[in-house]
Design an enzyme around this catalytic site. Structure first.
Site: not given
Length: 443
Positions: A53, A285, A288
């Site tokens: 992600s 930031g 993921g």
């Protein structure tokens, strides 16, 4: 840094990893371990990892780049750009809502909609019957579906696939030579595959091109992620001076839009990245995880620094990033990274505020009273997990079992409605709406 990586991978059972930093324009890299345990191939600085992600940052940059060009109105209804889209609340959802995770869209199904160039559009069609978690613009709920709709927006406006726009408008101009999303590009690169904590190779490789804009397909290196973070530090300019985004676009990406109730996951969400505060300093930031890898990218404007890690043992990606970033920040940036603390003893819980049933598309959470607090049972895909929730105050709790949040080490939180009872349950990132099944639920 190589020694730090080696020690941390050994302690956490990670098979291979990369770390990259850009501080004051200077890139530093470190690697450790193997990319594929079955072949014995070592990790190198240019080995590609699945980044999960963290890809959402790339998609956000594409949308904001189109806004730079006057092709997207961030505060116009998404249906102005995608009139064919059938999603609940579509007339009220804007691109800004999609990027800031305030659209109210459910996280959505993890469904494979094929390999064709229409796969993103076909995925969006699956959202038509899924209820919103909350009204657009009224809360926070992390959503893969939300970012996939952003990817469809990119495709419709440009007439190209998300994969092609990524290369033409971001990876190419930013000099990200090791950032690729299509499987036919992978044979031209060194590649890491996923592993479990025991070091066994994980199969299958991937699961859905249709979810690519949200993180199912993109592969990169820690160095390319750090270079992407440097674009943010330079207010839209790549290392060679090429203009990738406008200064206004980067400022939009770094403007908080909503508070996040589960604070360990993020304190605020901007138009793409999260915002946290480490030792009084703002940090932006995203992280993921998917089937084959995990990554985390942060940039710290006050230190003119960006850091990225990649690992090929997905379940340990977030704990790995926590350890490595804490050590690097302390040694090189003069920052103390927050650590998880134990719940304060003696905090009382009014269980009646929280007991009930909460649902997402694929998960049901049943919150019950126990002798001295509450516990939650998560039911998904025929499996269930029950764990106690330890109060932190402010309607936040630590779960007794980190598997509740997919080993991301997140806290959980409840959002109260006008009647003083919880209307949503946030499992770290993901928002579950209170279900009609809560009526008469005994707890």
């Amino acid at each position: 840094m190589n020694e730090l990586l080696a020690e941390t991978t050994a302690r956490l059972g990670v098979t291979g990893a990369q770390l990259a930093m850009v501080v004051d324009g200077e890139l530093t890299e470190a690697v450790t371990g193997v990319a594929n345990a079955e072949l014995g191939t070592p990790v190198t600085p240019d080995t590609l990892f699945q980044i999960g992600s963290t890809t959402k940052l790339h998609t956000a940059a594409l949308v904001l780049g189109l806004a730079d060009a006057g092709l997207v109105g961030l505060d116009r209804p998404v249906l102005d750009h995608l009139p064919e889209l059938r999603i609940p609340g579509g007339e009220a959802i804007t691109p800004r809502h999609l990027l800031s995770m305030t659209s109210g869209l459910d996280n959505g199904p993890y469904a494979d909609t094929g390999r064709g160039d229409d796969c993103v559009a076909r995925y969006a069609e699956l959202l038509a019957e899924i209820p919103l978690a909350f009204a657009p613009g009224t809360g926070f709920g992390y959503s893969n579906a939300s970012t996939t709709v952003s990817g469809l927006l990119v495709e419709r406006i440009t007439g190209l696939t998300w994969d092609d726009v990524l290369q033409q408008r971001l990876a190419g101009p930013a000099g990200l030579a090791h950032t690729v999303s299509l499987p036919e590009e992978l044979p031209y690169h060194r590649l890491a595959v996923g592993h479990d904590v025991g070091g066994g190779v994980v199969r299958p490789w991937g699961f859905s091109r249709g979810l690519g804009p949200g993180g199912s397909t993109l592969c990169s290196t820690a160095a390319d992620l750090a270079r992407f973070g440097q674009v943010m530090l330079e207010y839209g300019a790549a290392a060679d001076g090429t203009r990738v985004l406008s200064r206004e676009a980067v400022e939009t990406m770094q403007t908080p839009h909503v508070e996040v109730e589960a604070r360990w996951f993020a304190e605020q969400w901007c138009a793409g990245p999260y915002r946290k505060v480490w030792d009084g300093v703002a940090v932006y930031g995203h992280g993921g995880t998917n089937l084959g890898g995990s990554s985390t990218l942060v940039w710290i404007p006050e230190r003119n620094a960006t850091m990225a890690v990649t690992v090929n043992t997905p379940s340990q990606g977030y704990p790995f990033a926590d350890v490595v970033f804490a050590a690097v920040c302390a040694e090189m940036l003069g920052l103390t990274v927050p650590v998880r603390s134990a719940p304060e003893p003696g905090l009382s819980v009014d269980a009646a505020l929280y007991t009930g049933v909460y649902e997402t598309h694929d998960t049901r959470y049943e919150v019950r009273e126990r002798a001295d607090g509450i516990a939650v049972t998560a039911l998904s895909g025929g499996e269930s997990l029950t764990c106690d929730l330890f109060p932190l105050g402010g309607h936040r709790f630590w779960p007794a079992d980190d598997r509740l949040g997919g080993m991301h080490r997140w806290d959980v939180a409840f959002v109260l409605g006008a009647d003083g009872r919880a209307v949503r349950f946030l499992n770290g990132a993901f928002a579950a709406r209170r279900s009609a099944d809560s009526a008469g639920f005994s707890g």
